[in-house]
Design an enzyme around this catalytic site. Structure first.
Site, PDB file in Angstrom:
ATOM      1  N   GLU B  58      28.440  47.238  73.631  1.00 35.44           N
ATOM      2  CA  GLU B  58      27.670  47.860  72.547  1.00 35.44           C
ATOM      3  C   GLU B  58      27.552  46.949  71.343  1.00 35.44           C
ATOM      4  OE1 GLU B  58      30.103  49.375  74.204  1.00 35.44           O
ATOM      5  OE2 GLU B  58      29.145  51.073  75.213  1.00 35.44           O
ATOM      6  N   HIS B 127      34.281  62.129  73.589  1.00 32.97           N
ATOM      7  CA  HIS B 127      32.848  62.148  73.892  1.00 32.97           C
ATOM      8  C   HIS B 127      32.083  63.213  73.093  1.00 32.97           C
ATOM      9  CE1 HIS B 127      33.759  59.478  77.213  1.00 32.97           C
ATOM     10  NE2 HIS B 127      32.491  59.426  77.546  1.00 32.97           N
TER      11      HIS B 127
END
Lengths: 331, 333
Positions: B58, B127
């Site tokens: 990322e 998450h």
């Protein structure tokens, strides 16, 4: 090694001298209290910056780091806006918003001199991606130090460039120390260039004191990148004469005679000897030295004569449109 | 104009802008495979150069989007789940938010970073984040939080056309919601313009992302009891439509902020402070926040859902403001 024509040889000498003179003045005015903040000088590393940039085209991209003064000068930037930036003036290359760690001149292809270690590497990969998607043959070169090669950004950026075969050149200016920490203490292999193997990327190790050697290695990497052959990691072994930053206030490492040994192989002295040996007249060399000094003096005069930014400029360039001005700053 | 889901709105916005402008390209993890359905058919339409699968890096590919933007491309980065922004905080905060400023306006970073708010469905704490308010605290990043399919299409298209970096947070609790999606390829909703989702007279409810449909349900429920909620959706958190919020609060004299994020330093907190500072004289009661409790989100469905804003909590807050204390739980909302 094939030597470039003498005029280009003199151009390399000219750019190295401009960096040397610029840094000498920067240190002096910083010591005199004229430069706010910190100062990270490039003195000693001139051959890596100039050797690399001379192998690039004007329209190629370049990303650098906190030791930012040498890169734009090596790429051909005007000195006045760089010096004005050190003083925080509105005529500075970043309008007084960046300072010593961020002397980035986009007009010569720079895309930033970023002061978070390693953070320029993904950006340089992205510029290479942009060049590729646009169908140009531009390349993107990233300068970073030995310390940056322990950052995740280094590994992510190099891997991305390799798997996408991007036209990027990653140039590690290994000056032996991350602030005060010797590279041998934090990298478990003798040569950082060997890290390229992990990405299936070609690499080279060059004498960072030899501007011709750096140029040759970068030129080879540039040719490969332009031809679609993907990225290269180059490790230039060099040295900085000063501390990490000149205002750190104490000696962070015991260098002993180390500095003297490196000064024996000073990049400018070495190159001057080579030019002379190749038949360049001393007069031509001294003219360049005089001009470099005069150019830096003129840059300083320009910087000193310039204004500071208007307070409201603090709200420019957060976005393309100016931010609203808070009430306490509205007259 | 055909009806389409929130996910379909994302797909259409990206597709139309990629057709309109060849500088726009998309990259991220598993884009070609199209996990969430936002890039259906893109590889066939645009090819693999403009629809790029990335390594799980990322920081690397979000940083690369900055470099590509600086040289004239207009990247869309799909980061799938918003928690995956954290490995890239260096590039988002130090490069993307600051490059234009630190280089005195020399850089331009037209890029969009998309990620979803993946909460409320037993995905556990790592998450389930709703992290937009963290980014509100960093100048230089525009932030959109669309709450329905139409807004998603218009705002995302505006974001892709914008010359500044934009973070797009997509609320997974809204994924299946549908709306009429305008066909006009130039349909955009300007960044920084909120919308009155429901007009009302008694209480202003300023709701964010998935808080909006909940607020609308609460408004419907309370209307039957004669309590009129005005539901405001800022739609963009940066820049924030302060004028619309203040105008509504000046009309109703009461305010509730609804935000699925953790309460401390949330968008709800910022909007509450704005109201307290600039409309205090119009207030007839405290500004109440209906946000998520400052604990992590547990996996077990038995204990996750009660932590988020709900219709009942908004109703309870409304009762508190209009003096129906007898119907309130003893403490808190």
């Amino acid at each position: 090694m094939t030597h470039r024509p003498n005029d280009l040889g003199l151009e390399k000498y000219r750019r190295m001298m401009r960096i040397r003179e610029f840094e000498a003045v920067a240190e002096a005015i910083h010591a005199a209290g004229e430069v706010p903040g910190s100062l990270h000088t490039y003195t000693g590393q001139e051959a890596t910056g100039v050797g690399a940039c001379i192998a690039l085209r004007d329209d190629d991209y370049m990303v650098g780091n906190h030791r930012s003064h040498g890169h734009p000068i090596a790429k051909g930037a005007a000195l006045g806006p760089l010096m004005a930036e050190l003083l925080g003036k509105v005529t500075g290359v970043c309008k007084g918003k960046g300072g010593s760690m961020h002397l980035s001149d986009f007009s010569v292809g720079s895309l930033g001199e970023t002061s978070i270690v390693g953070s320029g590497i993904p950006v340089a990969a992205g510029a290479a991606l942009g060049a590729k998607l646009q169908g140009t043959d531009r390349v993107s070169l990233c300068f970073f130090g030995d310390g940056a090669t322990n950052e995740g950004a280094f590994h992510e950026g190099l891997n991305l460039a390799a798997v996408w075969s991007l036209p990027a050149i990653f140039l590690c200016e290994n000056n032996g120390y991350a602030v005060s920490t010797p590279v041998s203490q934090v990298v478990s292999i003798p040569d950082i260039a060997d890290r390229a193997k992990s990405y299936g990327m070609p690499s080279a190790i060059v004498d960072g004191q030899d501007v011709d050697a750096v140029e040759a290695a970068v030129a080879e990497a540039v040719a490969r990148a332009r031809a679609g052959g993907g990225p290269t990691l180059i490790e230039a072994k060099t040295y900085r004469y000063a501390e990490h930053a000149v205002n750190m206030g104490r000696v962070l490492r015991d260098r002993g005679t180390e500095v003297d040994a490196w000064r024996e192989r000073d990049p400018i002295t070495l190159y001057k000897a080579r030019l002379t040996a190749n038949g360049t007249s001393l007069e031509a060399i001294e003219t360049i030295e005089r001009e470099a000094k005069a150019d830096v003096e003129a840059a300083l005069a320009f910087a000193r004569a310039s204004d500071y930014p208007d307070q409201l400029a603090a709200f420019d360039d957060v976005f393309v449109d100016r931010l609203p001005i808070p009430h306490y700053l509205v007259n | 104009m055909a009806r389409g889901s929130y996910i379909e709105a994302i797909r259409q916005a990206q597709m139309e802008e990629m057709q309109r402008d060849e500088r726009v390209f998309i990259m991220g993890e598993d884009i070609v495979c199209n996990v969430f359905g936002t890039t259906t058919g893109f590889t066939e339409m645009f090819g693999k150069e403009r629809v790029r699968d990335t390594p799980i890096s990322e920081n690397g590919f979000i940083g690369a989007s900055a470099g590509a933007a600086m040289v004239g491309m207009r990247p869309i980065v799909d980061v799938t789940i918003s928690s995956f922004l954290y490995p890239a905080m260096d590039q988002i905060m130090s490069i993307i938010a600051k490059s234009r400023y630190i280089y005195g306006g020399q850089a331009r970073l037209p890029l969009v970073i998309r990620s979803c708010l993946f909460y409320g469905n037993s995905n556990a704490a790592q998450h389930s984040d709703r992290p937009y308010s963290m980014f509100m605290n960093m100048p230089g990043l525009k932030i959109i939080v669309p709450s329905d399919a139409r807004d998603m299409k218009g705002l995302l298209k505006a974001a892709i056309r914008d010359d500044d970096p934009v973070l797009c947070f997509e609320d997974s609790t809204c994924w299946s919601s549908k709306a009429d999606l305008p066909d006009d390829p130039d349909f955009i909703i300007p960044l920084g313009e909120g919308e009155v989702k429901r007009e009302g007279t008694d209480i202003s409810v300023i709701a964010v992302a998935g808080g909006v449909p909940i607020a609308l349900k609460a408004a419907q429920k309370l209307a039957a009891e004669g309590i009129s909620l005005e539901v405001i959706d800022p739609r963009t958190l940066v820049p924030l439509d302060r004028a619309m919020i203040l105008k509504s609060v000046r009309k109703t004299g009461r305010a509730i902020t609804v935000d699925p994020a953790h309460q401390t330093c949330s968008a709800a907190s910022e909007i509450s402070a704005l109201i307290a500072e600039q409309a205090f004289d119009a207030l007839r009661g405290p500004v109440l926040r209906v946000a998520t409790a400052d604990t992590h989100l547990p996996f077990s469905p038995a204990i996750e859902k009660a932590l988020y804003p709900s219709v009942d909590r908004i109703v309870a807050a409304a009762y508190r403001l209009v003096g129906a204390e007898h119907r309130l739980p003893a403490q808190g909302i």
